[in-house]
Design a protein around this motif. Sequence first.
Motif, PDB file in Angstrom:
ATOM      1  N   ASN A  34       0.820  -1.212   0.000  1.00  0.00           N
ATOM      2  CA  ASN A  34       0.000   0.000   0.000  1.00  0.00           C
ATOM      3  C   ASN A  34       0.856   1.265   0.000  1.00  0.00           C
ATOM      4  O   ASN A  34       0.494   2.265  -0.611  1.00  0.00           O
ATOM      5  N   GLU A  35       2.010   1.215   0.672  1.00  0.00           N
ATOM      6  CA  GLU A  35       2.911   2.372   0.718  1.00  0.00           C
ATOM      7  C   GLU A  35       3.665   2.585  -0.593  1.00  0.00           C
ATOM      8  O   GLU A  35       4.362   3.578  -0.746  1.00  0.00           O
ATOM      9  N   GLY A  36       3.554   1.643  -1.516  1.00  0.00           N
ATOM     10  CA  GLY A  36       4.196   1.821  -2.810  1.00  0.00           C
ATOM     11  C   GLY A  36       5.389   0.918  -3.058  1.00  0.00           C
ATOM     12  O   GLY A  36       6.027   1.016  -4.099  1.00  0.00           O
ATOM     13  N   HIS A  37       5.714   0.039  -2.118  1.00  0.00           N
ATOM     14  CA  HIS A  37       6.811  -0.916  -2.318  1.00  0.00           C
ATOM     15  C   HIS A  37       6.231  -2.135  -3.033  1.00  0.00           C
ATOM     16  O   HIS A  37       5.636  -2.994  -2.407  1.00  0.00           O
ATOM     17  N   LYS A  38       6.420  -2.183  -4.332  1.00  0.00           N
ATOM     18  CA  LYS A  38       5.704  -3.170  -5.133  1.00  0.00           C
ATOM     19  C   LYS A  38       6.564  -4.313  -5.660  1.00  0.00           C
ATOM     20  O   LYS A  38       6.058  -5.358  -6.001  1.00  0.00           O
ATOM     21  N   GLU A  42      12.096  -4.962  -3.159  1.00  0.00           N
ATOM     22  CA  GLU A  42      11.780  -3.873  -2.227  1.00  0.00           C
ATOM     23  C   GLU A  42      11.139  -4.432  -0.965  1.00  0.00           C
ATOM     24  O   GLU A  42      11.465  -4.004   0.148  1.00  0.00           O
ATOM     25  N   GLU A  81       5.619  -6.837 -10.268  1.00  0.00           N
ATOM     26  CA  GLU A  81       5.127  -5.840  -9.322  1.00  0.00           C
ATOM     27  C   GLU A  81       3.798  -6.305  -8.735  1.00  0.00           C
ATOM     28  O   GLU A  81       2.983  -6.914  -9.428  1.00  0.00           O
ATOM     29  N   SER A  83       0.300  -5.171  -6.459  1.00  0.00           N
ATOM     30  CA  SER A  83      -0.544  -4.051  -6.050  1.00  0.00           C
ATOM     31  C   SER A  83      -1.770  -4.603  -5.330  1.00  0.00           C
ATOM     32  O   SER A  83      -2.125  -5.779  -5.487  1.00  0.00           O
ATOM     33  N   LYS A  89      -7.453  -3.155  -0.475  1.00  0.00           N
ATOM     34  CA  LYS A  89      -7.461  -1.761  -0.001  1.00  0.00           C
ATOM     35  C   LYS A  89      -8.401  -1.572   1.182  1.00  0.00           C
ATOM     36  O   LYS A  89      -8.175  -0.708   2.022  1.00  0.00           O
TER      37      LYS A  89
END
Length: 119
Positions: A34-38, A42, A81, A83, A89
Amino acid sequence: MYERKILPNLNCGLDLIGEVLYGKWKIRLLWFINEGHKRPSELQRKIPDATRRVLNMQLNELEDHGLITREIFPVVPPKVEYSLTALGKTLIPVISALGEWGDRNGEQLREVILKRFDK
């Protein structure tokens, strides 16, 4: 890979949550995605105590449960990646509330947890 022989009890919301989120790193994985580390690398850097194998297994389970999606890009070397799905969410406010509860009660929780290691 381990296969269950007995169907889990799925009659209660808590049982369902336990079935979907049981795993040492799953809540953290959802939070970091959720923070963008996909990318898997990472996520591995964010959770260095977890092995790549365990992270991959838990990512696959989260994908199987419909909480995340995996996109594979056709490049060499392959790029992957992750998501969150719409369902994934909806868990973020719940995870945030759990984290806030842990922060508010951190001193007491640390004390109780560390007592187990003082034996």
